[in-house]
Scaffold this motif. Structure first.
Motif, PDB file in Angstrom:
ATOM      1  N   LYS A  44       0.986  -1.326  -0.007  1.00 37.97           N
ATOM      2  CA  LYS A  44       0.016  -0.063   0.157  1.00 37.97           C
ATOM      3  C   LYS A  44       1.140   1.232  -0.027  1.00 37.97           C
ATOM      4  O   LYS A  44       1.829   1.552   0.672  1.00 37.97           O
ATOM      5  CB  LYS A  44      -1.090   0.096   1.188  1.00 37.97           C
ATOM      6  N   GLY A  63      -3.889   4.978  -1.374  1.00 32.96           N
ATOM      7  CA  GLY A  63      -4.988   5.676  -0.585  1.00 32.96           C
ATOM      8  C   GLY A  63      -5.486   6.789  -1.223  1.00 32.96           C
ATOM      9  O   GLY A  63      -5.158   7.064  -2.502  1.00 32.96           O
ATOM     10  N   GLY A  64      -6.126   7.621  -0.609  1.00 34.50           N
ATOM     11  CA  GLY A  64      -6.730   8.681  -1.109  1.00 34.50           C
ATOM     12  C   GLY A  64      -6.127   9.865  -1.192  1.00 34.50           C
ATOM     13  O   GLY A  64      -6.382  10.966  -2.207  1.00 34.50           O
ATOM     14  N   GLY A  95      -8.899  11.651  -2.656  1.00 35.95           N
ATOM     15  CA  GLY A  95     -10.203  11.163  -2.057  1.00 35.95           C
ATOM     16  C   GLY A  95     -10.815  11.672  -0.823  1.00 35.95           C
ATOM     17  O   GLY A  95     -12.069  11.879  -0.835  1.00 35.95           O
ATOM     18  N   HIS A  96     -10.084  12.184   0.038  1.00 35.44           N
ATOM     19  CA  HIS A  96     -10.701  12.654   1.292  1.00 35.44           C
ATOM     20  C   HIS A  96     -11.401  14.042   1.141  1.00 35.44           C
ATOM     21  O   HIS A  96     -12.500  14.161   1.660  1.00 35.44           O
ATOM     22  CB  HIS A  96      -9.484  12.699   2.326  1.00 35.44           C
ATOM     23  N   ALA A 126     -14.624  13.290  -0.435  1.00 31.91           N
ATOM     24  CA  ALA A 126     -15.711  12.390   0.550  1.00 31.91           C
ATOM     25  C   ALA A 126     -16.065  13.240   1.497  1.00 31.91           C
ATOM     26  O   ALA A 126     -17.318  13.192   1.647  1.00 31.91           O
ATOM     27  CB  ALA A 126     -14.667  11.408   0.944  1.00 31.91           C
ATOM     28  N   ILE A 184     -16.336  11.825  -6.235  1.00 31.22           N
ATOM     29  CA  ILE A 184     -15.304  11.056  -5.333  1.00 31.22           C
ATOM     30  C   ILE A 184     -14.574   9.918  -6.124  1.00 31.22           C
ATOM     31  O   ILE A 184     -13.270   9.630  -6.067  1.00 31.22           O
ATOM     32  CB  ILE A 184     -16.023  10.347  -4.116  1.00 31.22           C
ATOM     33  N   MET A 195     -10.690   9.540  -7.458  1.00 30.20           N
ATOM     34  CA  MET A 195      -9.800   8.591  -7.101  1.00 30.20           C
ATOM     35  C   MET A 195      -9.261   7.947  -8.788  1.00 30.20           C
ATOM     36  O   MET A 195      -8.268   7.384  -8.664  1.00 30.20           O
ATOM     37  CB  MET A 195     -10.397   7.488  -6.272  1.00 30.20           C
ATOM     38  N   GLY A 234      -8.361   3.092  -2.818  1.00 33.52           N
ATOM     39  CA  GLY A 234      -9.468   3.649  -1.990  1.00 33.52           C
ATOM     40  C   GLY A 234     -10.465   4.026  -2.772  1.00 33.52           C
ATOM     41  O   GLY A 234     -10.284   4.774  -3.854  1.00 33.52           O
ATOM     42  N   ASP A 235     -11.907   3.869  -2.551  1.00 33.51           N
ATOM     43  CA  ASP A 235     -12.801   4.018  -3.479  1.00 33.51           C
ATOM     44  C   ASP A 235     -14.147   4.083  -2.765  1.00 33.51           C
ATOM     45  O   ASP A 235     -14.273   4.164  -1.484  1.00 33.51           O
ATOM     46  CB  ASP A 235     -12.876   3.201  -4.600  1.00 33.51           C
ATOM     47  N   VAL A 278     -17.484   4.789   1.651  1.00 36.73           N
ATOM     48  CA  VAL A 278     -15.957   4.753   1.262  1.00 36.73           C
ATOM     49  C   VAL A 278     -15.469   3.459   1.686  1.00 36.73           C
ATOM     50  O   VAL A 278     -15.884   2.739   2.762  1.00 36.73           O
ATOM     51  CB  VAL A 278     -15.225   5.711   1.884  1.00 36.73           C
ATOM     52  N   VAL A 279     -14.537   3.005   0.867  1.00 36.76           N
ATOM     53  CA  VAL A 279     -13.368   1.674   1.258  1.00 36.76           C
ATOM     54  C   VAL A 279     -12.325   2.090   1.375  1.00 36.76           C
ATOM     55  O   VAL A 279     -11.762   3.087   0.171  1.00 36.76           O
ATOM     56  CB  VAL A 279     -13.811   0.529  -0.026  1.00 36.76           C
ATOM     57  N   SER A 280     -11.703   2.197   2.260  1.00 36.63           N
ATOM     58  CA  SER A 280     -10.345   2.553   2.432  1.00 36.63           C
ATOM     59  C   SER A 280      -9.267   1.545   1.785  1.00 36.63           C
ATOM     60  O   SER A 280      -9.512   0.265   1.745  1.00 36.63           O
ATOM     61  CB  SER A 280      -9.894   2.881   3.844  1.00 36.63           C
ATOM     62  N   GLY A 281      -8.125   1.913   1.373  1.00 41.75           N
ATOM     63  CA  GLY A 281      -7.191   1.326   1.044  1.00 41.75           C
ATOM     64  C   GLY A 281      -6.608   0.188   1.915  1.00 41.75           C
ATOM     65  O   GLY A 281      -6.533  -1.004   1.576  1.00 41.75           O
ATOM     66  N   ASP A 282      -6.695   0.432   3.234  1.00 45.91           N
ATOM     67  CA  ASP A 282      -6.278  -0.228   4.211  1.00 45.91           C
ATOM     68  C   ASP A 282      -7.243  -1.578   4.094  1.00 45.91           C
ATOM     69  O   ASP A 282      -6.972  -2.858   4.400  1.00 45.91           O
ATOM     70  CB  ASP A 282      -6.269   0.138   5.593  1.00 45.91           C
ATOM     71  N   THR A 339     -11.122   4.208   8.968  1.00 45.41           N
ATOM     72  CA  THR A 339     -10.366   4.357   7.762  1.00 45.41           C
ATOM     73  C   THR A 339      -8.984   4.593   8.621  1.00 45.41           C
ATOM     74  O   THR A 339      -7.866   4.514   7.840  1.00 45.41           O
ATOM     75  CB  THR A 339     -10.591   5.133   6.843  1.00 45.41           C
TER      76      THR A 339
HETATM   77  O1  IP8 Z   1      -6.842   6.763   2.069  1.00 46.01           O
HETATM   78  C1  IP8 Z   1      -9.711   6.742   1.113  1.00 46.01           C
HETATM   79  O2  IP8 Z   1      -8.677   5.534   0.973  1.00 46.01           O
HETATM   80  P1  IP8 Z   1      -7.515   5.624   2.154  1.00 46.01           P
HETATM   81  C2  IP8 Z   1     -10.407   6.664  -0.200  1.00 46.01           C
HETATM   82  O3  IP8 Z   1      -6.891   4.332   2.094  1.00 46.01           O
HETATM   83  C3  IP8 Z   1     -11.350   8.026  -0.392  1.00 46.01           C
HETATM   84  O4  IP8 Z   1      -8.246   5.544   3.361  1.00 46.01           O
HETATM   85  C4  IP8 Z   1     -12.270   7.754  -1.559  1.00 46.01           C
HETATM   86  C5  IP8 Z   1     -11.548   8.853   0.568  1.00 46.01           C
END
Ligand code: IP8
Length: 251
Positions: free
Chosen positions: A12, A52-53, A57-58, A61, A81, A85, A141-142, A153-157, A211
């Motif tokens: 990641k 990640g976002g 992303g953030h 979102a 969003i 991404m 993340g998406d 949201v689904v986080s990269g983690d 997240t």
């Molecule tokens: O940065 C979040 O992914 P993260 C992705 O891995 C969005 O938490 C769309 C906020």
């Protein structure tokens, strides 16, 4: 079949590594180039990348009030969003390809979903087939359709956890802007084999923080079934060379 593919390394790249966190939708060009060069130079037989976002992303979102728990039914907002991404993913995939890495995108919005209990369903067929053919899948993340919530949201983690378990990962690497998990004196803890190794510094995990938060991260990584390394950008090459980097978490 997934049995025929070697156990992959799951890497990641944190959103704070590849983007300028303070400026909306801005790449951290130097950091991204350095990460791409490290991946291109590595001799890893089978590799999945998740990013990640960050500032793509953030802030989008937040603008639409969407998190892992709170959804929206506004299709335009969801797409805004996702589209941010997707553009970040384009940049990562494009640069990896330019460096000679056979990277291909996997967009979680079109693959996975959450059920009414927020449990993630994420079929791994496309990712596993790409790995089997020698490609490097690049997920991100998406937003995802979520039963009863619209989309969340689904986080990269979360994707890293799903990929590591479902593909029986050999090793997992989480490259972020910190060099590892700190103890109470801000020294990197070399190895965590139980939450008690880090509890004094991390405190108790906030169950609502899905997240973020190092405590939640450490709890999840202890359950992975593969060693997870938490390290900073300077240790990416060492991690990819099979060396211990940053904090190693072995459950
Ligand atoms: O940065 C979040 O992914 P993260 C992705 O891995 C969005 O938490 C769309 C906020």
């Amino acid at each position: 079949s997934p049995d025929a593919t070697p156990s992959p390394v799951v890497l990641k790249l944190g959103g704070s590594v590849v983007t300028e966190k303070e400026s909306p939708e801005t790449l951290d060009e130097d950091a991204l180039d350095a990460a791409v060069a490290a991946v291109a130079d590595a001799e890893v037989e089978s590799l999945v990348v998740v990013h990640g976002g960050g500032s793509f992303g953030h802030h989008n979102a937040e603008k639409h009030g969407v998190s892992s728990a709170a959804g929206t039914r506004d299709a335009r907002g969801i797409y805004e969003i996702h589209d941010a991404m997707r553009r970040l993913n384009d940049a990562v995939v494009g640069r990896l390809q330019d460096a000679g890495v056979p990277a291909l995108p996997v967009h979680p919005l079109s693959v996975g979903a959450r059920d009414g209990d927020a449990a993630l369903s994420f079929p791994l067929d496309s990712t596993a087939a790409m790995l089997g053919e020698g490609f490097v899948p690049v997920l991100h993340g998406d937003v995802l359709a979520h039963a009863g919530e619209g989309a969340t949201v689904v986080s990269g983690d979360e994707l890293v956890t799903r990929l590591a378990r479902g593909l029986s990962a050999d090793r997992v690497g989480l490259c972020s802007t910190v060099p590892g998990v700190y103890d109470e004196n801000e020294e990197v803890i070399p190895e965590i084999t139980a939450f008690s190794d880090a509890a004094d510094a991390l405190g108790e995990s906030d169950a609502t923080d899905v997240t973020g938060g190092m405590a939640a991260k450490v709890h999840a990584l202890l359950e992975l079934g593969a060693p997870a390394h938490v390290f900073g950008p300077d240790s990416l090459s060492a991690f990819l060379a099979g060396e211990d980097a940053g904090t190693v978490i072995r459950g």
